[in-house]
Enzyme design. Structure first.
Site, mmCIF file in Angstrom:
data_model
loop_
_atom_site.group_PDB
_atom_site.id
_atom_site.type_symbol
_atom_site.label_atom_id
_atom_site.label_comp_id
_atom_site.label_asym_id
_atom_site.label_seq_id
_atom_site.Cartn_x
_atom_site.Cartn_y
_atom_site.Cartn_z
ATOM 1 N N GLU A 148 44.282 100.451 35.167
ATOM 2 C CA GLU A 148 44.994 100.287 36.446
ATOM 3 C C GLU A 148 46.490 100.252 36.166
ATOM 4 O O GLU A 148 46.914 99.941 35.064
ATOM 5 C CB GLU A 148 44.556 99.013 37.166
ATOM 6 C CG GLU A 148 44.479 97.762 36.316
ATOM 7 C CD GLU A 148 45.822 97.090 36.046
ATOM 8 O OE1 GLU A 148 45.917 96.409 35.029
ATOM 9 O OE2 GLU A 148 46.765 97.287 36.826
ATOM 10 N N CYS B 145 51.151 90.846 32.289
ATOM 11 C CA CYS B 145 50.825 92.141 31.672
ATOM 12 C C CYS B 145 51.780 92.545 30.566
ATOM 13 O O CYS B 145 51.365 92.659 29.408
ATOM 14 C CB CYS B 145 50.759 93.202 32.770
ATOM 15 S SG CYS B 145 49.386 92.878 33.882
ATOM 16 N N GLY C 238 68.758 91.944 33.665
ATOM 17 C CA GLY C 238 68.601 90.573 34.184
ATOM 18 C C GLY C 238 68.036 89.700 33.093
ATOM 19 O O GLY C 238 68.284 89.931 31.911
HETATM 20 C C1 UDX Z 1 43.499 90.517 33.754
HETATM 21 C C2 UDX Z 1 44.487 90.980 32.694
HETATM 22 O O1 UDX Z 1 45.652 90.171 32.796
HETATM 23 C C3 UDX Z 1 44.856 92.413 32.955
HETATM 24 O O2 UDX Z 1 45.696 92.896 31.932
HETATM 25 C C4 UDX Z 1 43.610 93.220 32.959
HETATM 26 O O3 UDX Z 1 43.963 94.555 33.252
HETATM 27 C C5 UDX Z 1 42.627 92.692 33.988
HETATM 28 O O4 UDX Z 1 42.358 91.312 33.785
HETATM 29 P P1 UDX Z 1 43.948 89.539 36.046
HETATM 30 O O5 UDX Z 1 43.098 90.091 37.105
HETATM 31 O O6 UDX Z 1 45.314 89.051 36.334
HETATM 32 O O7 UDX Z 1 44.127 90.637 34.981
HETATM 33 O O8 UDX Z 1 43.133 88.345 35.356
HETATM 34 P P2 UDX Z 1 42.687 87.052 36.121
HETATM 35 O O9 UDX Z 1 43.491 86.873 37.356
HETATM 36 O O10 UDX Z 1 42.630 85.998 35.093
HETATM 37 O O11 UDX Z 1 41.199 87.423 36.611
HETATM 38 C C6 UDX Z 1 40.156 87.553 35.698
HETATM 39 C C7 UDX Z 1 38.901 87.063 36.446
HETATM 40 O O12 UDX Z 1 37.753 87.321 35.652
HETATM 41 C C8 UDX Z 1 38.937 85.558 36.726
HETATM 42 O O13 UDX Z 1 38.728 85.333 38.094
HETATM 43 C C9 UDX Z 1 37.786 85.000 35.889
HETATM 44 O O14 UDX Z 1 37.113 83.919 36.532
HETATM 45 C C10 UDX Z 1 36.857 86.213 35.786
HETATM 46 N N1 UDX Z 1 35.960 86.189 34.629
HETATM 47 C C11 UDX Z 1 36.460 85.964 33.383
HETATM 48 C C12 UDX Z 1 34.595 86.402 34.844
HETATM 49 O O15 UDX Z 1 34.168 86.600 35.968
HETATM 50 N N2 UDX Z 1 33.764 86.386 33.772
HETATM 51 C C13 UDX Z 1 34.224 86.148 32.508
HETATM 52 O O16 UDX Z 1 33.427 86.129 31.574
HETATM 53 C C14 UDX Z 1 35.611 85.926 32.300
HETATM 54 C C1 UDX Z 2 53.343 95.883 35.380
HETATM 55 C C2 UDX Z 2 53.347 97.407 35.501
HETATM 56 O O1 UDX Z 2 54.443 97.812 36.337
HETATM 57 C C3 UDX Z 2 52.040 97.874 36.136
HETATM 58 O O2 UDX Z 2 52.011 99.285 36.178
HETATM 59 C C4 UDX Z 2 50.887 97.349 35.285
HETATM 60 O O3 UDX Z 2 49.651 97.706 35.867
HETATM 61 C C5 UDX Z 2 50.933 95.843 35.163
HETATM 62 O O4 UDX Z 2 52.193 95.434 34.633
HETATM 63 P P1 UDX Z 2 53.739 93.796 36.933
HETATM 64 O O5 UDX Z 2 53.652 93.062 35.637
HETATM 65 O O6 UDX Z 2 52.958 93.320 38.105
HETATM 66 O O7 UDX Z 2 53.294 95.347 36.693
HETATM 67 O O8 UDX Z 2 55.252 93.753 37.405
HETATM 68 P P2 UDX Z 2 56.497 94.757 37.284
HETATM 69 O O9 UDX Z 2 56.967 95.038 38.645
HETATM 70 O O10 UDX Z 2 56.180 95.879 36.385
HETATM 71 O O11 UDX Z 2 57.597 93.835 36.562
HETATM 72 C C6 UDX Z 2 57.288 93.366 35.264
HETATM 73 C C7 UDX Z 2 58.454 92.501 34.809
HETATM 74 O O12 UDX Z 2 59.615 93.321 34.558
HETATM 75 C C8 UDX Z 2 58.886 91.440 35.819
HETATM 76 O O13 UDX Z 2 59.150 90.223 35.139
HETATM 77 C C9 UDX Z 2 60.174 92.009 36.411
HETATM 78 O O14 UDX Z 2 61.057 90.983 36.810
HETATM 79 C C10 UDX Z 2 60.743 92.767 35.220
HETATM 80 N N1 UDX Z 2 61.634 93.880 35.574
HETATM 81 C C11 UDX Z 2 61.129 94.930 36.287
HETATM 82 C C12 UDX Z 2 62.955 93.855 35.135
HETATM 83 O O15 UDX Z 2 63.393 92.895 34.488
HETATM 84 N N2 UDX Z 2 63.756 94.916 35.423
HETATM 85 C C13 UDX Z 2 63.308 95.994 36.137
HETATM 86 O O16 UDX Z 2 64.088 96.908 36.378
HETATM 87 C C14 UDX Z 2 61.950 95.995 36.599
#
Ligand code: UDX
Ligand code: UDX
Length: 441
Positions: free
Chosen positions: A161, A270, A263
């Protein structure tokens, strides 16, 4: 219309499940956190993401989305199973794949029930949606081959994703590209059916290349940000303006203006873990990725810049009231995981400053994460008697604060803008002394 299972109802899984359902597929979303599942069934979202509650209400309402804690129930009813569980950083910098492993084992065991109930041969497509290091697909495949029953035919695929928190639904529904790593024509055809409502180009490749595309993309975006942050230091030395440098660079289509904002640097759930996991897997494969280590180092140092500016203005920080605006790692989210702002508050507290915090959405998480800071639910309350205001997340609402009123509340007229998003000229008109990042102020 396909029958899809999504394991994990987090920032990625819940958005993925809702969006697939809104595209017309029949989706079941499982999570092992039963409290989270019952919360979502009551339409109370486990995190702030614009539009998510409406999306879940609509798709549950038309019967295309349901929730469960049972992997068996999900595996029985889904031809395609997306793994979207957490891949948090492990000690030593790599990705902790234990959740992916657990879920793979649970899916394999669930397929035993599926085969028993179905009788005839069953096909399942198991898809890595979570961001995982290259070669993870090999492990998923080995685990399924060892544990899944012989009557089950399966393929393993990768479909990473590219969702940005705060913009996740729009990013899912209007992607620049869809990446699928497959090992059979059958899997390729299934993805073409799943994504048929979308216009975006589908990049079809093998599983390993798809896994690398994700890590390489996120790491490149982090590199781009660290690059402009490194240049912001040169600007500060000579009194140039990084925002103009970035603007002048960004018109070049080969560079692009996005992700070129200097910044306090990048954070979130991520970039930090993906960059460190990519460094680790490269190291393990015998090709150290020193460039990315430098990208990390530059990013770490950006936090210290704010402390240096605070000392320049206040001399000693000990005992001084300092107000921090914006704790989420970026605007339009309540997520403070690996937030640069949270790191900076910790550094300020360590120097003895008395820190007050305000954030439009993240205060519940901040109260848990920063018990030593004073949490305010009102931006003007946060400014009262403050000797320094530090803006660390560029929330739109901060731009329309009444700075004339704030000027009368503070004890000292100092503002540090960690995201270069405030209007320096307007603030100086109110009598504030403004400091940006990479600015000639
Ligand atoms: C995470 C990672 O940060 C991201 O890089 C990856 O692409 C997708 O998973 P995120 O959705 O932010 O992204 O994670 P999180 O919000 O922690 O959600 C993971 C979910 O999986 C939680 O709700 C947790 O309860 C669930 N989980 C985890 C299960 O259902 N079964 C498990 O064994 C472990
Ligand atoms: C990122 C990727 O953009 C997305 O494609 C991937 O699936 C997950 O990780 P996300 O982490 O949600 O998404 O936020 P993003 O908008 O990418 O910003 C990441 C970090 O970079 C933030 O802390 C933001 O403040 C910082 N950032 C972003 C900067 O410092 N400068 C910029 O110009 C843009």
């Amino acid at each position: 219309m396909k029958k899809i299972g999504v394991v994990g109802a987090g920032h990625v899984g819940l958005v993925t499940a809702g969006c697939f359902a809104s595209m017309g597929h029949s989706v079941i979303c499982a999570d092992n956190d039963s409290a989270k599942i019952s919360q979502i069934r009551d339409f109370r979202m486990p995190f702030y993401e614009p539009g998510l509650e409406d999306l879940v209400r609509q798709t549950v309402g038309c019967g295309r989305l349901s929730f469960t804690t049972s992997i068996s129930e999900l595996a029985l009813g889904s031809e395609v199973i997306f793994i979207a569980v957490g891949t948090p950083p492990a000690d030593g910098g790599g990705a902790d794949l234990s959740y992916v492993e657990n879920v793979t084992v649970e899916i394999a065991r669930a397929l035993v029930d599926t085969e028993r109930k179905h009788g005839d041969p069953v096909y399942r497509l198991i898809v890595e949606k979570s961001t995982v290091p290259v070669l993870t697909g090999e492990w998923v495949k080995r685990t399924l081959a060892l544990l899944a029953p012989t009557g089950i035919e399966f393929d393993v695929a990768a479909n990473p994703e590219f969702l940005r928190e705060g913009n996740a639904i729009a990013d899912f529904m209007n992607p620049d590209r869809i990446v699928v790593g497959v090992e059979s024509d059958r899997a390729k055809r299934i993805f073409e059916e799943i994504y048929s409502p979308m216009e975006a180009p589908i990049v079809v490749t093998d599983v390993k290349s798809a896994e690398i595309i994700k890590h390489a993309s996120n790491s490149f975006l982090a590199l781009k940000i660290s690059y402009i942050n490194a240049i912001s230091r040169i600007c500060e030395k000579v009194g140039a303006d990084i925002s103009k440098v970035s603007e002048g660079m960004g018109y070049d289509r080969r560079i692009g203006k996005d992700f070129l904002d200097a910044g306090i640097g990048w954070g979130g759930s991520c970039f930090p873990k993906d960059v460190s996991a990519f460094i680790k897997i490269a190291e393990d494969l015998g090709c150290p990725f020193n460039l990315l280590k430098e990208v990390e180092r530059i990013n770490r140092e950006q936090r210290l810049l704010v402390l240096r500016k605070a000392r320049d203005l206040l001399w000693n920080l000990r005992g001084k009231p300092v107000s921090v605006y914006g704790l989420s790692f970026k605007p339009d989210t309540d997520d403070i995981r690996q937030s640069p702002a949270v790191e900076i508050v910790r550094l300020l507290l360590a120097e003895g400053a008395r820190v007050r915090c305000y954030d439009p959405q993240a205060m519940e998480n901040v109260r848990r994460e920063l018990p030593d800071a004073t949490c305010c639910d009102d931006p003007y309350e946060a400014a009262r008697n403050s000797s320094l205001l530090i803006f660390l997340t560029a929330w739109k609402e901060f731009e329309s604060l009444d700075f004339g009123r704030i000027k009368n509340l503070v004890s000292m007229p100092y503002i540090i803008d960690g995201r270069n998003f405030l209007n320096a000229a307007e603030l100086e008109k109110y009598g504030f002394i403004y400091r940006g990042i990479g600015k000639n102020t």
